[in-house]
Design a protein around this motif. Structure first.
Motif: not given
Length: 52
Positions: A49, A22, A46, A40-41, A20, A43
């Motif tokens: 991934i 970040c 970020i 999560a993508r 990941v 966010n």
């Protein structure tokens, strides 16, 4: 060559999971700690991934 990385979430050694990106830091997560990849993508912090 098999290798293991330490999961940033739980601290366990894992040979599969996700890289990941970040900011300027790449963190490694096992599949248990990063269960919902699509969430999560979304966010904003970020940038990428990738499964390993």
């Amino acid at each position: 060559m098999k290798y293991k990385l330490i999961c940033y979430g739980c601290g366990k050694a894992t040979s599969e999971g996700y890289h990941v990106l970040c900011g300027d830091t790449i963190c490694h997560y096992c599949p248990d700690c990063l269960e919902d990849v699509e969430a999560a993508r979304e966010n904003e912090e970020i940038r990428a991934i990738e499964k390993f």
